[in-house]
Design a protein around this motif. Structure first.
Motif, short mmCIF file in Angstrom:
data_model
loop_
_atom_site.label_atom_id
_atom_site.label_comp_id
_atom_site.label_asym_id
_atom_site.label_seq_id
_atom_site.Cartn_x
_atom_site.Cartn_y
_atom_site.Cartn_z
N TRP A 1 39.46 42.78 32.37
CA TRP A 1 38.28 41.93 32.35
C TRP A 1 37.01 42.69 32.02
O TRP A 1 36.11 42.17 31.37
N ILE A 2 36.91 43.95 32.47
CA ILE A 2 35.70 44.72 32.21
C ILE A 2 35.53 44.98 30.72
O ILE A 2 34.44 44.82 30.15
N ASN A 3 36.62 45.38 30.06
CA ASN A 3 36.56 45.58 28.61
C ASN A 3 36.31 44.27 27.88
O ASN A 3 35.67 44.26 26.81
N ASN A 4 36.81 43.17 28.43
CA ASN A 4 36.56 41.87 27.81
C ASN A 4 35.09 41.49 27.87
O ASN A 4 34.56 40.85 26.95
N ILE A 5 34.40 41.87 28.95
CA ILE A 5 32.96 41.61 29.03
C ILE A 5 32.23 42.33 27.90
O ILE A 5 31.37 41.77 27.21
N ILE A 6 32.60 43.61 27.68
CA ILE A 6 31.96 44.38 26.61
C ILE A 6 32.26 43.75 25.25
O ILE A 6 31.38 43.62 24.39
N LEU A 7 33.52 43.35 25.05
CA LEU A 7 33.93 42.78 23.77
C LEU A 7 33.25 41.44 23.50
O LEU A 7 32.89 41.14 22.36
N MET A 8 33.04 40.63 24.53
CA MET A 8 32.46 39.30 24.36
C MET A 8 30.94 39.32 24.27
O MET A 8 30.34 38.33 23.79
N THR A 9 30.31 40.38 24.74
CA THR A 9 28.85 40.39 24.80
C THR A 9 28.25 41.50 23.92
O THR A 9 27.74 41.24 22.85
N TRP A 10 28.38 42.75 24.36
CA TRP A 10 27.67 43.83 23.67
C TRP A 10 28.18 44.05 22.26
O TRP A 10 27.40 44.33 21.35
N VAL B 1 31.38 34.31 35.05
CA VAL B 1 32.75 33.82 35.12
C VAL B 1 33.74 34.98 35.21
O VAL B 1 34.65 35.00 36.06
N ILE B 2 33.56 35.98 34.35
CA ILE B 2 34.50 37.10 34.32
C ILE B 2 34.38 37.95 35.58
O ILE B 2 35.36 38.53 36.05
N PHE B 3 33.18 38.04 36.17
CA PHE B 3 33.01 38.76 37.43
C PHE B 3 33.89 38.16 38.51
O PHE B 3 34.54 38.88 39.29
N LEU B 4 33.95 36.84 38.57
CA LEU B 4 34.79 36.18 39.57
C LEU B 4 36.27 36.40 39.28
O LEU B 4 37.05 36.73 40.18
N PHE B 5 36.67 36.23 38.03
CA PHE B 5 38.07 36.44 37.68
C PHE B 5 38.51 37.86 37.98
O PHE B 5 39.63 38.10 38.46
N ASN B 6 37.65 38.82 37.69
CA ASN B 6 37.99 40.22 37.94
C ASN B 6 38.05 40.51 39.44
O ASN B 6 38.92 41.28 39.89
N SER B 7 37.16 39.91 40.22
CA SER B 7 37.16 40.14 41.67
C SER B 7 38.42 39.60 42.33
O SER B 7 38.95 40.20 43.25
N LEU B 8 38.88 38.46 41.84
CA LEU B 8 40.06 37.82 42.43
C LEU B 8 41.35 38.20 41.72
O LEU B 8 42.42 37.70 42.10
N LYS B 9 41.27 39.04 40.68
CA LYS B 9 42.45 39.47 39.92
C LYS B 9 43.23 38.28 39.37
O LYS B 9 44.45 38.19 39.50
N ILE B 10 42.50 37.35 38.76
CA ILE B 10 43.11 36.15 38.18
C ILE B 10 43.22 36.33 36.68
O ILE B 10 42.25 36.68 36.01
N PHE B 11 44.42 36.06 36.14
CA PHE B 11 44.63 36.18 34.70
C PHE B 11 45.27 34.92 34.10
O PHE B 11 45.22 34.73 32.90
N ASN B 12 45.87 34.06 34.95
CA ASN B 12 46.55 32.86 34.46
C ASN B 12 46.16 31.66 35.31
O ASN B 12 45.70 31.81 36.46
N LEU B 13 46.40 30.47 34.75
CA LEU B 13 46.01 29.25 35.45
C LEU B 13 46.80 29.03 36.72
O LEU B 13 46.26 28.54 37.72
N TRP C 1 51.62 36.42 48.18
CA TRP C 1 51.21 37.65 47.50
C TRP C 1 49.78 37.59 46.99
O TRP C 1 49.28 38.57 46.46
N ASN C 2 49.12 36.46 47.18
CA ASN C 2 47.73 36.37 46.74
C ASN C 2 46.75 36.41 47.91
O ASN C 2 45.55 36.26 47.72
N TYR C 3 47.21 36.59 49.14
CA TYR C 3 46.32 36.55 50.28
C TYR C 3 45.33 37.71 50.33
O TYR C 3 44.29 37.60 50.93
N HIS C 4 45.67 38.82 49.73
CA HIS C 4 44.83 40.00 49.89
C HIS C 4 43.63 40.02 48.95
O HIS C 4 42.82 40.93 49.02
N TYR C 5 43.47 39.01 48.09
CA TYR C 5 42.30 38.96 47.22
C TYR C 5 41.17 38.25 47.97
O TYR C 5 41.30 37.11 48.38
N PHE C 6 40.08 38.94 48.14
CA PHE C 6 38.97 38.37 48.89
C PHE C 6 37.67 38.97 48.37
O PHE C 6 37.65 39.95 47.64
N PHE C 7 36.56 38.37 48.78
CA PHE C 7 35.24 38.87 48.44
C PHE C 7 34.73 39.76 49.57
O PHE C 7 34.80 39.37 50.73
#
Length: 342
Positions: free
Chosen positions: A124-133, A212-224, A307-313
């Motif tokens: 997701w971090i590289n995707n931010i660079i690719l989509m913006t900068w 949007v990508i900050f949230l996806f990266n924090s929660l380690k979400i890649f699929n619907l 297996w998704n319980y450990h993702y938190f803010f």
């Protein structure tokens, strides 16, 4: 010594390459800056023991190398015809070649084939660079080689492919890629209308994409399916996810509607009604698949996966995303109040 200090070096040269391109007085310096930017981004995308990132890096390099060679070819043509004082006869044709190379670098249609595939292989971090900068220098350079007919063709294709391509996607990275292609069509329309409007559009687009990508990266979400299984009864978390998504889609009264509103107003003043109708109709399709995801996540029942319980803010991430959420919801209201006071 920092463990990943080489990343700081490549990030610095990444920014430096863009600055060289947009501040150059010759096309050869522009090409040199784009090459510095390209060769700085490749090491940032590659991960050891990860074949997907290596494959995405190779595809990105090959596509960008093709675009750079096309750009260099058009620069050579410019210098050749200027020397023979016959540039006026071929300027429009060379502009099309030059614009095509820059569109390939940004991922605009009909040169968008590499963009979703590359984004799928990056984090997701590289995707931010690719989509913006990575879009800043090519889009600014596009404003120097305007060709209305070719740009109208690219605007229509970008909006169409960006909308229809995301309909059957289950990967969030590909979904964001097709959404970016759709936004590129709107930004190109803003370039033809008003230079300041596309800058404002790009700033809003970057802000919403990062939120949007900050949230996806924090929660380690890649699929619907991870959204459905992770937040079955956490309706507040679902709201936090989908408000920035709907804002990115341009749903009023959220903040993402404001730049689209400006572009619509400008295109109506320029009597580009037919192209505007196509853009609005196909952008409604992008809003449709965002709404479809939202309704499915809120209304359908899914089993909770352990297996998704450990993702938190943590506290810091909560503060950052609360700021993003507040601006996404109330940003348009503040802008309207500001204009009323003026």
């Amino acid at each position: 010594m920092l463990k990943n200090s080489y990343k700081m070096l490549f990030l610095f040269t990444l920014f430096l390459g863009t600055m060289i391109s947009i501040n150059s007085s010759s096309w050869f310096s522009v090409w040199m800056g784009l090459e510095i930017n390209l060769l700085s981004f490749i090491p940032l995308t590659m991960k050891l023991n990860n074949l997907f990132s290596s494959e995405a890096s190779l595809k990105y390099f090959l596509t960008q190398a093709l675009a750079s060679s096309t750009l260099l070819f058009s620069i050579i043509l410019f210098s050749f015809f200027i020397e023979w004082k016959s540039i006026n006869n071929f300027q429009s044709k060379i502009n099309i070649i030059l614009a095509s190379s820059l569109m390939m670098k940004t991922g605009m249609a009909p040169f968008h084939f590499w963009f979703p595939v590359v984004m799928e292989g990056l984090n997701w971090i590289n995707n931010i660079i690719l989509m913006t900068w990575q879009k800043i220098a090519p889009i600014i350079l596009l404003s120097f080689c305007l060709n209305n007919i070719f740009f109208y063709f690219s605007i229509i294709l970008s909006v169409i492919f960006g909308s229809l391509g995301g309909l059957n996607q289950t990967s969030l990275r590909k979904l964001m890629a097709f959404s970016s292609i759709n936004h590129l069509g709107w930004m190109t329309a803003a370039i033809l209308s008003n230079q300041n409007i596309w800058k404002l559009y790009f700033i809003f687009y970057c802000f919403l994409s990062i939120s949007v990508i900050f949230l996806f990266n924090s929660l380690k979400i890649f699929n619907l399916n991870q959204i459905f299984s992770s937040f079955n009864f956490k309706y507040l978390m679902k709201t936090i996810i989908f408000i920035p998504l709907l804002s990115l889609g341009g749903l009023p009264p959220f903040l993402g509607f404001f730049p689209k509103w400006l572009v619509i107003n400008l295109m109506m003043n320029m009597n580009l009604i037919f192209i505007l109708i196509i853009m609005i109709n196909f952008t409604l399709i992008t809003l449709y698949f965002y709404l479809r995801i939202s309704y499915s996540a809120f209304l359908l029942n899914h089993n909770e996966m352990n297996w998704n319980y450990h993702y938190f803010f943590n506290t810091k991430k909560k503060i950052i995303f609360s700021f993003f959420l507040f601006i996404s919801i109330f940003g348009l209201m503040f802008i309207n109040i500001f204009f009323l006071l003026i």
